[in-house]
Scaffold this active site. Sequence first.
Site, short mmCIF file in Angstrom:
data_model
loop_
_atom_site.label_atom_id
_atom_site.label_comp_id
_atom_site.label_asym_id
_atom_site.label_seq_id
_atom_site.Cartn_x
_atom_site.Cartn_y
_atom_site.Cartn_z
N CYS A 172 -2.85 0.91 14.70
CA CYS A 172 -3.79 1.30 13.84
C CYS A 172 -4.93 0.46 13.77
CB CYS A 172 -2.83 1.20 12.46
SG CYS A 172 -3.82 1.50 10.99
N ASP A 180 15.26 15.96 50.95
CA ASP A 180 13.90 16.62 50.87
C ASP A 180 12.78 16.15 52.10
OD1 ASP A 180 11.77 18.19 49.07
OD2 ASP A 180 10.75 16.39 50.01
N CYS A 198 -0.59 7.17 7.38
CA CYS A 198 -1.77 6.35 7.28
C CYS A 198 -2.96 7.67 7.70
CB CYS A 198 -1.86 5.21 8.37
SG CYS A 198 -3.50 4.64 8.59
N CYS A 212 -4.73 6.27 11.55
CA CYS A 212 -4.03 6.31 12.69
C CYS A 212 -3.19 7.45 12.85
CB CYS A 212 -3.42 4.96 12.91
SG CYS A 212 -1.69 4.82 11.91
N TRP A 240 19.70 19.68 46.95
CA TRP A 240 18.50 19.81 46.93
C TRP A 240 17.92 20.66 45.62
CZ3 TRP A 240 14.72 23.28 46.14
CH2 TRP A 240 13.14 22.86 46.16
N ARG A 274 4.01 6.74 3.06
CA ARG A 274 3.42 7.88 3.41
C ARG A 274 2.62 7.49 4.59
NH1 ARG A 274 0.59 5.86 -0.92
NH2 ARG A 274 -1.57 5.54 -0.81
N TYR A 306 16.72 19.03 42.15
CA TYR A 306 15.25 19.52 41.71
C TYR A 306 15.27 20.08 40.13
CZ TYR A 306 10.55 21.44 42.15
OH TYR A 306 9.33 21.77 41.60
N THR A 315 0.96 -1.31 -0.03
CA THR A 315 -0.07 -0.13 -0.02
C THR A 315 0.83 1.22 -0.22
OG1 THR A 315 0.08 -0.10 2.34
CG2 THR A 315 -1.72 -1.15 1.36
#
Length: 481
Positions: A27, A438, A54, A57, A418, A52, A422, A19
């Site tokens: 899909c 912490d 679909c 989906c 800390w 290419r 973070y 295809t």
Amino acid sequence: MSSRDARFDGVFFFAVVTTGIYCRPSCPAVTPKRANVRFHPSAAAAQRAGFRACRRCRPDAAPGSAEWNVRADLVGRAMRLIGDGVVDREGVAGLADRLGYSSRQVHRQLTDELGAGPVALARAQRAHTARVLLQTTDLPVTELAFASGFASVRQFNDTMREIYARTPSALRAQAPGTRGRAAAGIPLRLAHRGPYAAREIFDFLQRRAVPGIEETLGEPGARTYRRTLRLPYGTGVAEVREPRPAGPRRGHWLDCRLHLTDPRDLSTAVQRVRRLFDLDADPYAVDERLGADPHLAPLVAARPGLRSPGAADGEELAVRAVLGQQVTVAAAARLAGTLVAAYGKPLAAPDGGLTHVFPEPATLADATLEELGMPDSRRRALRTVATALADDRVRLDPGVDRDATERALLDLPGIGPWTAGYIRMRALGDPDVFLPGDAGARHGLTALGAPADACDAWRPWRSYALHHLWNHTPPREPKDA
């Protein structure tokens, strides 16, 4: 693929030679014969092989591979930078310079692992951006082509026909009723995989919302989070709606609307919102690992798909982390709001409660910061961080080396473990950070009856474990930004 397992959307793609179409694993189309299927590690590789996208989906809109969040090697760092639009703005040479490698080496490693080089990967992203703009705005095609990052209208037309087997006009015609949408922003569906603990991430952002640049509207279960964005070509406002609770009709996406002063910022804005909401995570891998721990298992069962929020702007997050040292979450948000009002750049026009974008580091580096009412030592730390960001001694873009950046932060006066940890967790999106100092983490471990070294068994997902601990004992959470 045969079971249409959505957990692998974005991890790989399959193409059908009979295809000429490529799809995501989930899909809904009839499963093709195995002999006719070819597998590709990226959408760009499938496009490079002549397939290419679909139309059912929409593989170009699949969530990104969680692998790029985890990996700290050249390929992982390059993919994060390409997603942020660096190739479109600075070219392959700029990408290589940021990574500290030659252009040839970057191209070779990406091609070996992903089947496509940086130009092809950026081209696939440009095509997706163009399709979104075609189907959600009334921008003239010529303006839209350059806004998507294409060098010419001819290149734009050729690419769209090759990837979607449709002319730009035909793609626009597939989305009727688009006139006037540009004024109302660009509506998007930001895909994610697996369960998504939306309430917790919206709670997290709402508690930390900084007046002037962030606001949360509505009641829990129907909230809209809004914030301003400082982008390469202009500014923007992002609006993200809290999804309804899980159910048979609940989709795997967040509804988002972007208002941009320059449409060239679309792909960058999308990636920054995705990082903020941790939309490319793999909750199946995280929950499987953490759920096997006897201490965390009840927490994981109670909050499947808990995310580790990132940052829309790494430099902003670093400044807010310094403001959040040794103060409560509410106090840190108030301090940041004062900073925004004094030094932020005003929007052209206020948008609800949004009035500014966060101050640039160069502005804060020379500011007195007297408005904040903080001790001199913390104001010096704030200026030091801002200066390091302004002169590029510390960079917080998605492609930096996390270990080196953390070391550079720790070398700055006033920045301790800390704060550096973070920043690494949120600004750099590291999924494997634990903050042993912490107080919220310590209280969480105590409440679970877990030893201090229990986190060693939670690698490589310690950031998610930390959020489980914070959610388990939210009243005791003392600080952050």
